[in-house]
Design an enzyme around this catalytic site. Structure first.
Site, PDB file in Angstrom:
ATOM      1  CG  HIS A  11      -1.097   1.333  -4.348  1.00 23.02           C
ATOM      2  ND1 HIS A  11      -1.265   1.278  -5.712  1.00 23.02           N
ATOM      3  CD2 HIS A  11      -1.476   0.126  -3.886  1.00 23.02           C
ATOM      4  CE1 HIS A  11      -1.741   0.081  -6.053  1.00 23.02           C
ATOM      5  NE2 HIS A  11      -1.863  -0.642  -4.958  1.00 23.02           N
ATOM      6  CD  GLU A  17      -2.668  -1.371  -0.110  1.00 25.57           C
ATOM      7  OE1 GLU A  17      -2.999  -0.387  -0.794  1.00 25.57           O
ATOM      8  OE2 GLU A  17      -2.882  -2.547  -0.466  1.00 25.57           O
TER       9      GLU A  17
HETATM   10 NI    NI Z   1      -2.503  -2.617  -4.837  1.00 25.69          NI
END
Ligand code: NI
Length: 198
Positions: free
Chosen positions: A152, A149
């Site tokens: 991201h 994450e």
């Molecule tokens: Ni992802």
């Protein structure tokens, strides 16, 4: 409210996201919507850029991994039961330990999974939803979910962490995802879809 998840190829997924302020408009509602959208898509993590917001925010809930480990004990799943958290303006301060490989997937890249190597332990600082500053150490699957994450919000996808050859072999499938030429059971937004179906 369920938000559509942005598909591979959308520029928002390649952008380094910006830090947010305490009074960021609609933050709590966005967090609620992100959890709802993540559960609807059966994910264990979702970052704000995946719902079109280029801000440093992600949510995780590792409970499904903990449930898998009930049948087949796995030390990497330790501490995942009830591992539901909100990370605001996080910074991974340190990554350490051996690199290990795991077959990762991503809600923005449906039906594609690849082995990704990451270090086993992280130290992360972040603000929780009450804007309390936290510093925590994670290992195993918990670290893995956070690392994915965190990528991201740095504009990195797991497909950026595989070999150029493997990525070349996936190129047709990735372009089909961008065009919306796939079957997916949750709401998505495709950057190259010519006509949006209603
Ligand atoms: Ni992802």
């Amino acid at each position: 409210m369920i938000l559509p998840i942005v598909a591979y190829g959308d520029p928002v997924l390649k952008r380094e996201a910006a830090e947010i302020e305490r009074d960021h408009e609609g933050l709590n509602e966005l967090i609620d919507d992100m959890f709802e959208s993540m559960y609807e898509a059966s994910g264990v993590g979702l970052a704000a850029p995946q719902v079109g917001h280029s801000i440093r925010l992600f949510v995780v809930d590792g409970t499904p991994f903990a449930e898998d480990a009930e049948d087949e004990p796995d030390p990497r799943a330790e501490g995942l039961d009830g591992f539901k958290k909100v990370f605001i303006n996080p910074i991974i301060e340190e990554e350490s330990g051996e690199e290990w490989s795991f077959n990762e997937g991503c809600l923005s890249i449906p039906d594609i999974r690849e082995e990704v190597y990451r270090k086993e332990r992280i130290v992360i600082t972040y603000y929780d939803q009450n804007w309390e500053l936290q510093e925590e150490t994670y290992e195993g699957f918990a670290a893995r979910i956070i690392q994915h994450e965190y990528d991201h919000i740095e504009g990195i996808l797991f497909t950026d962490r595989i070999s150029p050859l493997k990525k070349r072999l996936l190129s047709k499938r990735l372009s089909n995802i961008s065009k919306g030429d796939i079957k997916v059971l949750y709401r998505m937004k495709f950057p190259l879809r010519k006509k949006q179906r209603s």
